[in-house]
Write a protein that holds these residues in place. Structure first.
Motif, mmCIF file in Angstrom:
data_model
loop_
_atom_site.group_PDB
_atom_site.id
_atom_site.type_symbol
_atom_site.label_atom_id
_atom_site.label_comp_id
_atom_site.label_asym_id
_atom_site.label_seq_id
_atom_site.Cartn_x
_atom_site.Cartn_y
_atom_site.Cartn_z
ATOM 1 N N UNK A 61 -0.748 10.888 -1.774
ATOM 2 C CA UNK A 61 -0.950 11.824 -2.877
ATOM 3 C C UNK A 61 -2.204 11.433 -3.642
ATOM 4 N N UNK A 62 -2.525 12.218 -4.657
ATOM 5 C CA UNK A 62 -3.697 11.938 -5.480
ATOM 6 C C UNK A 62 -3.349 11.104 -6.703
ATOM 7 N N UNK A 63 -2.166 10.486 -6.723
ATOM 8 C CA UNK A 63 -1.740 9.680 -7.861
ATOM 9 C C UNK A 63 -2.461 8.331 -7.830
ATOM 10 N N UNK A 64 -3.416 8.170 -8.739
ATOM 11 C CA UNK A 64 -4.250 6.965 -8.783
ATOM 12 C C UNK A 64 -3.400 5.721 -9.056
ATOM 13 N N UNK A 65 -2.417 5.826 -9.939
ATOM 14 C CA UNK A 65 -1.574 4.669 -10.271
ATOM 15 C C UNK A 65 -0.796 4.182 -9.052
ATOM 16 N N UNK A 66 -0.314 5.096 -8.229
ATOM 17 C CA UNK A 66 0.426 4.727 -7.024
ATOM 18 C C UNK A 66 -0.485 4.003 -6.029
ATOM 19 N N UNK A 67 -1.715 4.475 -5.897
ATOM 20 C CA UNK A 67 -2.675 3.837 -4.992
ATOM 21 C C UNK A 67 -3.014 2.434 -5.487
ATOM 22 N N UNK A 68 -3.169 2.267 -6.801
ATOM 23 C CA UNK A 68 -3.448 0.942 -7.359
ATOM 24 C C UNK A 68 -2.297 -0.023 -7.101
ATOM 25 N N UNK A 69 -1.061 0.462 -7.206
ATOM 26 C CA UNK A 69 0.104 -0.390 -6.939
ATOM 27 C C UNK A 69 0.141 -0.843 -5.487
ATOM 28 N N UNK A 70 -0.179 0.062 -4.554
ATOM 29 C CA UNK A 70 -0.203 -0.303 -3.136
ATOM 30 C C UNK A 70 -1.304 -1.336 -2.870
ATOM 31 N N UNK A 71 -2.453 -1.182 -3.517
ATOM 32 C CA UNK A 71 -3.538 -2.137 -3.352
ATOM 33 C C UNK A 71 -3.150 -3.506 -3.898
ATOM 34 N N UNK A 72 -2.480 -3.512 -5.041
ATOM 35 C CA UNK A 72 -2.010 -4.761 -5.643
ATOM 36 C C UNK A 72 -1.019 -5.470 -4.732
ATOM 37 N N UNK A 73 -0.175 -4.709 -4.044
ATOM 38 C CA UNK A 73 0.828 -5.280 -3.141
ATOM 39 C C UNK A 73 0.183 -5.956 -1.940
ATOM 40 N N UNK A 74 -1.011 -5.501 -1.534
ATOM 41 C CA UNK A 74 -1.703 -6.112 -0.391
ATOM 42 C C UNK A 74 -2.261 -7.488 -0.742
ATOM 43 N N UNK A 75 -2.596 -7.714 -1.995
ATOM 44 C CA UNK A 75 -3.230 -8.967 -2.396
ATOM 45 C C UNK A 75 -2.272 -10.056 -2.469
#
Length: 75
Positions: A61-75
């Motif tokens: 989706x275009x939900x920026x907050x959701x994308x940031x959470x997924x990126x944080x989970x990768x780190x």
């Protein structure tokens, strides 16, 4: 592996956000993409200022907050 594609995790190499991880949201043209990250503002970025990694995020989706959470989970 396609280096520059939607969902690819990259590291910024130039500017005030150098060293930060980001995700490609959209390909604008052959030189610019739109990126977002935990510590990276949602903006366009020159492809020459990005170092692609082997990681990729599925953008649903275009939900920026959701994308940031997924990126944080990768780190």
């Amino acid at each position: 592996m396609a280096a520059i594609e939607v969902g690819r995790v990259c590291v910024k190499t130039a500017g005030r956000e150098a060293g930060e991880k980001c995700v490609i949201l959209d390909i604008i043209d052959k030189n610019f993409v739109e990126v977002v990250g935990v510590n990276v503002k949602n903006r366009r970025c020159n492809i020459g200022h990005l170092e692609p990694t082997e990681k990729k995020i599925e953008i649903k989706s275009d939900d920026i907050d959701e994308i940031k959470k997924e990126l944080e989970a990768l780190e």
